[in-house]
Design a protein around this motif. Structure first.
Motif, PDB file in Angstrom:
ATOM      1  N   SER A 154      34.585  24.640 -13.402  1.00 38.65           N
ATOM      2  CA  SER A 154      33.577  25.593 -12.957  1.00 38.65           C
ATOM      3  C   SER A 154      32.234  24.867 -12.813  1.00 38.65           C
ATOM      4  O   SER A 154      31.987  24.259 -11.786  1.00 38.65           O
ATOM      5  CB  SER A 154      33.474  26.764 -13.924  1.00 38.65           C
ATOM      6  N   VAL A 155      31.434  24.878 -13.875  1.00 33.95           N
ATOM      7  CA  VAL A 155      30.130  24.219 -13.854  1.00 33.95           C
ATOM      8  C   VAL A 155      30.293  22.714 -13.653  1.00 33.95           C
ATOM      9  O   VAL A 155      31.228  22.097 -14.178  1.00 33.95           O
ATOM     10  CB  VAL A 155      29.379  24.494 -15.171  1.00 33.95           C
ATOM     11  N   SER A 156      29.365  22.152 -12.885  1.00 36.42           N
ATOM     12  CA  SER A 156      29.371  20.702 -12.669  1.00 36.42           C
ATOM     13  C   SER A 156      28.014  20.126 -13.043  1.00 36.42           C
ATOM     14  O   SER A 156      26.976  20.797 -12.906  1.00 36.42           O
ATOM     15  CB  SER A 156      29.674  20.383 -11.207  1.00 36.42           C
ATOM     16  N   THR A 157      28.039  18.895 -13.526  1.00 30.98           N
ATOM     17  CA  THR A 157      26.799  18.185 -13.854  1.00 30.98           C
ATOM     18  C   THR A 157      26.767  16.870 -13.103  1.00 30.98           C
ATOM     19  O   THR A 157      27.740  16.098 -13.150  1.00 30.98           O
ATOM     20  CB  THR A 157      26.690  17.914 -15.363  1.00 30.98           C
ATOM     21  N   LEU A 158      25.665  16.622 -12.414  1.00 29.54           N
ATOM     22  CA  LEU A 158      25.432  15.336 -11.753  1.00 29.54           C
ATOM     23  C   LEU A 158      24.527  14.526 -12.676  1.00 29.54           C
ATOM     24  O   LEU A 158      23.470  15.007 -13.084  1.00 29.54           O
ATOM     25  CB  LEU A 158      24.768  15.526 -10.397  1.00 29.54           C
ATOM     26  N   LYS A 159      24.972  13.333 -13.002  1.00 33.12           N
ATOM     27  CA  LYS A 159      24.251  12.505 -13.970  1.00 33.12           C
ATOM     28  C   LYS A 159      23.747  11.240 -13.275  1.00 33.12           C
ATOM     29  O   LYS A 159      24.509  10.583 -12.557  1.00 33.12           O
ATOM     30  CB  LYS A 159      25.176  12.126 -15.130  1.00 33.12           C
ATOM     31  N   ILE A 160      22.479  10.934 -13.492  1.00 32.07           N
ATOM     32  CA  ILE A 160      21.891   9.735 -12.899  1.00 32.07           C
ATOM     33  C   ILE A 160      21.294   8.890 -14.022  1.00 32.07           C
ATOM     34  O   ILE A 160      20.415   9.342 -14.750  1.00 32.07           O
ATOM     35  CB  ILE A 160      20.810  10.071 -11.861  1.00 32.07           C
ATOM     36  N   GLN A 161      21.787   7.663 -14.128  1.00 34.84           N
ATOM     37  CA  GLN A 161      21.283   6.748 -15.150  1.00 34.84           C
ATOM     38  C   GLN A 161      20.216   5.829 -14.546  1.00 34.84           C
ATOM     39  O   GLN A 161      20.223   5.548 -13.350  1.00 34.84           O
ATOM     40  CB  GLN A 161      22.434   5.886 -15.682  1.00 34.84           C
ATOM     41  N   ARG A 162      19.311   5.363 -15.406  1.00 31.59           N
ATOM     42  CA  ARG A 162      18.309   4.354 -15.002  1.00 31.59           C
ATOM     43  C   ARG A 162      17.701   4.741 -13.649  1.00 31.59           C
ATOM     44  O   ARG A 162      17.763   3.977 -12.675  1.00 31.59           O
ATOM     45  CB  ARG A 162      18.953   2.971 -14.936  1.00 31.59           C
ATOM     46  N   THR A 163      17.102   5.908 -13.602  1.00 29.84           N
ATOM     47  CA  THR A 163      16.585   6.421 -12.335  1.00 29.84           C
ATOM     48  C   THR A 163      15.606   5.448 -11.690  1.00 29.84           C
ATOM     49  O   THR A 163      14.860   4.733 -12.374  1.00 29.84           O
ATOM     50  CB  THR A 163      15.909   7.782 -12.523  1.00 29.84           C
ATOM     51  N   GLU A 164      15.628   5.475 -10.356  1.00 35.37           N
ATOM     52  CA  GLU A 164      14.721   4.660  -9.550  1.00 35.37           C
ATOM     53  C   GLU A 164      13.924   5.580  -8.639  1.00 35.37           C
ATOM     54  O   GLU A 164      14.327   6.709  -8.357  1.00 35.37           O
ATOM     55  CB  GLU A 164      15.532   3.665  -8.704  1.00 35.37           C
TER      56      GLU A 164
END
Lengths: 113, 114
Positions: free
Chosen positions: A73-83
């Motif tokens: 159902s729910v989704s999470t988008l994960k971004i590491q070490r953002t630029e």
């Protein structure tokens, strides 16, 4: 009924930080999609799920980006070490099944300082 | 793989008049779908109209209709009796029958003049 919702609406972070963006699809929709829309451009595909599994993640730009949908159902988008180049509106969409019309959420505007 | 091109960055129309937004595409797939989405300042993409490539009849939805020219790979949107609420960014998009990701054009900003 409720449409696709995304939280937060806006997110400001500093370069190098980790962020999570959440998407709640329309109830009963089995397919979920993530897109990224840079300023002045159309959305670009990142990844889509059928149920819990990532059916196509060919649009993820690099290994700093990852998405999950553990219960289908729910989704999470994960971004590491953002630029700074990650700054964009991240759009989520869902459809009843793969190939059906995609309904979009309002997006999360991510700003990386 | 698909490419979608919108060659009109901006268009304007007088209220109650008709306007046509252009879109061309290229695809290697024999079966595909084409869409027009509207994006107001609220950012939410709203489906305007959908066309299945195997259907020869042009799709219509109230004041919105398409001119689908398969051989020319053209998919234009006609808005009749334009209303102030039609002002928005309009995106043309396509997807293959076996690939469910949407490929979008760069969009056309439509202004409606009262």
């Amino acid at each position: 009924g409720a449409g696709v919702s995304q939280t937060p609406s806006n997110k400001v972070t500093e370069k190098g930080k980790y962020v999570e963006l959440r998407c709640d699809p329309i109830s009963g929709h089995t397919a979920l999609y993530w897109y990224r829309q840079s300023l002045g451009q159309g959305p670009e595909f990142l990844i889509y799920f059928q149920g819990t599994g990532a059916a196509d993640d060919s649009g993820l730009p690099n290994d700093r980006f990852f998405a999950v949908r553990p219960e289908g159902s729910v989704s999470t988008l994960k971004i590491q070490r953002t630029e700074r180049g990650d700054s964009a509106v991240y759009l989520c969409a869902s459809s009843l099944n793969l190939g059906d019309t995609q309904y979009f959420g309002p997006g999360t505007r991510l700003t990386v300082l | 793989a698909q490419t979608v091109t919108q060659s009109q960055p901006e268009m304007s129309v007088q209220e109650a008049e008709t306007v046509t937004l252009s879109c061309t595409y290229d695809t290697s797939e024999s079966d595909y779908y084409l869409f027009w989405y509207k994006q107001p300042p609220s950012r939410q993409m709203i489906l305007v109209i959908r066309q299945e490539a195997y259907k020869q009849q042009n799709a219509t939805e109230n004041r919105f209709s398409v001119n689908f020219q398969k051989a020319a790979k053209s998919f234009s949107l006609k808005i009749s009796d334009s209303q102030l609420g039609d002002a928005a960014m309009y995106f043309c998009a396509g997807s293959g029958a076996g690939s469910y990701q949407l490929t979008f054009g760069k969009g056309t900003k439509l202004s409606v003049i009262p």
